[in-house]
Write a protein that holds these residues in place. Structure first.
Motif, PDB file in Angstrom:
ATOM      1  N   GLY A 159       0.818  -1.208   0.000  1.00 57.92           N
ATOM      2  CA  GLY A 159       0.000   0.000   0.000  1.00 57.92           C
ATOM      3  C   GLY A 159       0.847   1.251   0.000  1.00 57.92           C
ATOM      4  O   GLY A 159       1.941   1.289   0.572  1.00 57.92           O
ATOM      5  N   LEU A 160       0.372   2.271  -0.667  1.00 58.69           N
ATOM      6  CA  LEU A 160       1.003   3.587  -0.680  1.00 58.69           C
ATOM      7  C   LEU A 160      -0.034   4.626  -0.277  1.00 58.69           C
ATOM      8  O   LEU A 160      -1.208   4.474  -0.597  1.00 58.69           O
ATOM      9  CB  LEU A 160       1.551   3.916  -2.075  1.00 58.69           C
TER      10      LEU A 160
ATOM     11  N   ASN B  23       3.248  -3.782   4.105  1.00 56.02           N
ATOM     12  CA  ASN B  23       3.178  -2.725   5.111  1.00 56.02           C
ATOM     13  C   ASN B  23       3.031  -3.304   6.514  1.00 56.02           C
ATOM     14  O   ASN B  23       2.581  -4.433   6.695  1.00 56.02           O
ATOM     15  CB  ASN B  23       2.002  -1.800   4.824  1.00 56.02           C
ATOM     16  N   GLY B  24       3.377  -2.487   7.489  1.00 52.78           N
ATOM     17  CA  GLY B  24       3.201  -2.873   8.880  1.00 52.78           C
ATOM     18  C   GLY B  24       3.740  -1.803   9.807  1.00 52.78           C
ATOM     19  O   GLY B  24       4.542  -0.950   9.412  1.00 52.78           O
TER      20      GLY B  24
ATOM     21  N   LEU C 154       6.914   1.654  -7.371  1.00 52.65           N
ATOM     22  CA  LEU C 154       6.153   0.462  -7.762  1.00 52.65           C
ATOM     23  C   LEU C 154       7.089  -0.659  -8.200  1.00 52.65           C
ATOM     24  O   LEU C 154       6.886  -1.832  -7.856  1.00 52.65           O
ATOM     25  CB  LEU C 154       5.175   0.814  -8.889  1.00 52.65           C
ATOM     26  N   ALA C 155       8.116  -0.297  -8.958  1.00 55.90           N
ATOM     27  CA  ALA C 155       9.087  -1.307  -9.390  1.00 55.90           C
ATOM     28  C   ALA C 155       9.828  -1.898  -8.193  1.00 55.90           C
ATOM     29  O   ALA C 155      10.122  -3.096  -8.159  1.00 55.90           O
ATOM     30  CB  ALA C 155      10.075  -0.681 -10.376  1.00 55.90           C
TER      31      ALA C 155
ATOM     32  N   ALA D 217       0.200  -6.729  -6.128  1.00 56.93           N
ATOM     33  CA  ALA D 217      -0.735  -5.608  -6.233  1.00 56.93           C
ATOM     34  C   ALA D 217      -0.296  -4.503  -5.283  1.00 56.93           C
ATOM     35  O   ALA D 217       0.171  -4.780  -4.175  1.00 56.93           O
ATOM     36  CB  ALA D 217      -2.154  -6.056  -5.894  1.00 56.93           C
ATOM     37  N   VAL D 218      -0.440  -3.263  -5.729  1.00 54.31           N
ATOM     38  CA  VAL D 218      -0.140  -2.101  -4.894  1.00 54.31           C
ATOM     39  C   VAL D 218      -1.372  -1.207  -4.890  1.00 54.31           C
ATOM     40  O   VAL D 218      -1.818  -0.743  -5.947  1.00 54.31           O
ATOM     41  CB  VAL D 218       1.084  -1.322  -5.416  1.00 54.31           C
ATOM     42  N   GLU D 219      -1.902  -0.989  -3.698  1.00 55.88           N
ATOM     43  CA  GLU D 219      -3.093  -0.148  -3.558  1.00 55.88           C
ATOM     44  C   GLU D 219      -2.655   1.258  -3.168  1.00 55.88           C
ATOM     45  O   GLU D 219      -1.926   1.445  -2.191  1.00 55.88           O
ATOM     46  CB  GLU D 219      -4.012  -0.735  -2.486  1.00 55.88           C
ATOM     47  N   ILE D 220      -3.103   2.230  -3.921  1.00 53.99           N
ATOM     48  CA  ILE D 220      -2.746   3.629  -3.672  1.00 53.99           C
ATOM     49  C   ILE D 220      -3.955   4.340  -3.100  1.00 53.99           C
ATOM     50  O   ILE D 220      -5.039   4.328  -3.693  1.00 53.99           O
ATOM     51  CB  ILE D 220      -2.282   4.320  -4.968  1.00 53.99           C
TER      52      ILE D 220
END
Length: 659
Positions: A458-459, A482-483, A508-509, A518-521
């Motif tokens: 996540g970002l 994340n944590g 992202l890279a 997957a990256v959730e923004i």
């Protein structure tokens, strides 16, 4: 007051005040949890971290996995169970409620309410032994439950769970007084329950109980063998807990996590903290903040309570009227014993260096404890405020009990109304907000469709995102990068730094290198202009080359083809070939290589010139080639051995003759 009346009053004080104080949560316990701070800084925080810890344990238990292994947060680390407080027993208390009502919030809330209820009941039982079943014991139970040290950490379930300490101490003392080992064993079981729910409570509470038992041992010759039996039971329980928490003793080895004296001092109190009240203190906090402003939220709350300031001078007045001090048969009823406990807790809260208004005065006695096992990793020493409160409340209960039994009526007529008013002001809290526990992610269906070990990131890479994702992870069950915990792993501290400086596509890279599928923004923290820029960037050819983008509400999800992270474990290094003191561990063109585990390996270098101790430094992240070096080099023909295990790590290459 009869024993029956006392019991009914104690039960009322145990069950009703938590509902009143936490009424914003009680009105909707299936959806809301308490906020750790007053508005406007009231969102997310420690309750959501606890829900994440609880929820990951609940998911493991659903699968029949009762191990101490947690790979669901801080990916790609294979196990981060030890980086925070596991809180196993509070999680177990909330587990059936979370599952029966399908509510992670309710599971957390039940454990929280139980901690408050048991604190009042246990403290009442303890104070009843000191002052009899009367108003003094009831006032003490109520005041300790909602004392400044506990109101200061109302959102930290470990602090509230530490309220079991008075009950455990009371049972140990009952075993000594009644010469009944059954009470001692019950005290041990309470201590086991304490240790399975609160590491801070276990360490700090054990220090307090150890002091009290030591005082009894020194002062009462006839009770020494029974004190020894209590100490044996306590030691056995601590041994069991040490075995259970054995992964925590490897934190430095597995994560390079070490608490420095400087970090401990960062959590220490100031002498002026004696004029500081709790985060959720009511009008008294407002008054003290005007007198001594500038304390950060969560700073140690060492204000000694108005109740103690009213009652204790009355005790001194009675002592002076009597002309001499009466000898107290039971040490736990002695004022000097609890005055020493209060002094110990205060000195511990002030930390390794005594400071006044931020200025260092002189080294503090707590510096002597910072090298002891357990205390060396005890960073949050501001939580000694709860034990300072316990000692002061105990002193006040003893004095008030004596006053009610034998004090002159003229003094009672003055002191009792003042003490009652002081108690009301002490425990009167400010509004404790509730917050809706984060629901599943808008992309819940996408995550659930992924493989069970898929990694999600996540970002932005900050604490708020981590806390929200902790709860969302409980719903989708996939691993998350994340944590936020007591000891964040080194890769994640590095990630936060990279997120502050790298452009979005490079970040992202980087997350893809860590295995993120997957990256959730979270677009809600961005301005409209920033969200538009991010959307345009993801829609560009460079963005599309990384993966597909989905948008739902203010969230965006980038789906990528993950790369298996390349990890180097210092405990499993391959056979190394050193040239000029350097050896290649892994070659991975175009890839990042990450180190998990300790940053330094202590080695022994043996060769023609003799044997010496040295270290291998392992970088955290390298690109293309991951190489390690021995500090003073490796002469030709020498070999390097792991100093801890004796395993041969490699040898220096002997160069052949040049042609």
């Amino acid at each position: 007051m009869t024993a029956r009346t006392f019991f009914l009053a104690l039960v009322f004080l145990a069950f009703v005040p938590p509902i009143l104080v936490l009424r914003n949560v009680a009105e909707s316990p299936l959806q809301k949890v308490l906020s750790p701070r007053p508005a406007p800084n009231h969102l997310l925080g420690d309750p959501l971290i606890s829900i994440g810890v609880f929820g990951r344990a609940w998911n493991r238990w659903d699968d029949g996995d009762f191990s101490r292994t947690d790979d669901r947060a801080f990916a790609p680390y294979p196990d981060t169970w030890a980086v925070g407080e596991p809180a196993t027993l509070p999680a177990l208390v909330g587990y059936p409620f979370a599952r029966l009502w399908d509510s992670v919030a309710l599971g957390y809330n039940v454990a929280l309410y139980c901690a408050c209820i048991v604190t009042t009941l246990g403290a009442g039982y303890f104070f009843r032994q000191l002052a009899g079943p009367g108003l003094a014991a009831l006032a003490g139970a109520l005041l300790f439950t909602w004392c400044p040290g506990r109101l200061n950490n109302l959102g930290v379930i470990g602090t509230l769970w530490a309220g079991l300490v008075p009950l455990g101490l009371a049972l140990f003392l009952q075993g000594i007084r009644r010469r009944d080992i059954r009470f001692t064993v019950l005290g041990g079981l309470v201590w086991l329950a304490l240790g399975l729910g609160s590491l801070y409570g276990l360490l700090m509470g054990s220090a307090v109980v150890g002091l009290v038992l030591a005082f009894v041992f020194v002062r009462e010759r006839a009770s020494r063998w029974r004190v020894v039996s209590a100490a044996v039971v306590l030691t056995m329980v601590l041994g069991l807990l040490a075995a259970y928490y054995s992964p925590l003793f490897r934190l430095d080895h597995d994560f390079g996590a070490r608490v420095s004296v400087r970090a401990i001092e960062g959590h220490a109190a100031d002498v002026l903290s004696l004029l500081h009240h709790a985060v959720f203190g009511g009008p008294l906090r407002d008054l003290l903040d005007r007198l001594v402003p500038g304390f950060p939220e969560g700073a140690s709350a060492l204000f000694p309570t108005l109740f103690a300031l009213v009652v204790l001078p009355a005790g001194l007045l009675l002592r002076n009227r009597d002309g001499k001090a009466r000898r107290i048969a039971r040490t736990e009823r002695s004022l000097w014993a609890w005055a020493l406990v209060a002094g110990f807790a205060l000195a511990s809260a002030l930390g390794p260096t005594i400071r006044f208004a931020g200025r260092a005065l002189f080294p503090g006695p707590y510096r002597l404890l910072t090298d002891l096992p357990g205390f060396s990793s005890l960073r949050g020493i501001h939580r000694w405020d709860q034990w300072f409160d316990l000692a002061l409340v105990t002193l006040s209960v003893i004095v008030l009990g004596r006053l009610l039994r034998s004090g002159p009526r003229s003094i009672r007529r003055v002191v009792l109304p003042l003490a009652g008013l002081a108690l009301l002001v002490d425990i009167w809290p400010r509004e404790v907000p509730g917050q809706i526990a984060p629901p599943p992610s808008p992309f819940q269906d996408v995550f659930v469709a992924m493989p069970a070990d898929a990694i999600v990131a996540g970002l932005p890479m900050d604490r708020l995102t981590a806390e929200r994702m902790f709860v969302e992870q409980v719903h989708h069950g996939r691993r998350i990068v994340n944590g936020f915990q007591t000891f964040p792993p080194p890769i994640h501290l590095w990630l936060e730094e990279q997120a502050r400086r790298l452009p979005l596509l490079e970040m992202l890279a980087l997350l893809r290198e860590l295995g993120a599928r997957a990256v959730e923004i979270d677009g809600s923290v961005l301005s409209e202009r920033q969200r538009t820029a991010v959307s345009s960037l993801l829609a560009s050819p460079a963005g599309r080359s990384l993966g597909k983008t989905l948008a739902r509400g203010q969230r965006m999800l980038v789906l990528m083809e993950p790369r298996a992270p390349i990890l180097v474990d210092p405990d499993h290094l391959p056979d190394l070939h050193f040239e000029d003191g350097t050896a290649r561990v892994r070659t991975a063109p175009g890839r990042l290589v990450f180190r998990i585990g300790r940053p330094i390996v202590h080695v022994v270098v043996t060769g023609p010139s003799g044997t010496r101790d040295d270290v291998i430094d392992l970088p955290l992240v390298e690109r293309d080639v991951y190489a390690v070096s021995v500090g003073k080099g490796v002469p030709a023909g020498s070999c390097v051995m792991d100093a801890g295990t004796g395993r041969r790590l490699g040898c220096a290459v002997v160069q052949g003759p040049r042609r």
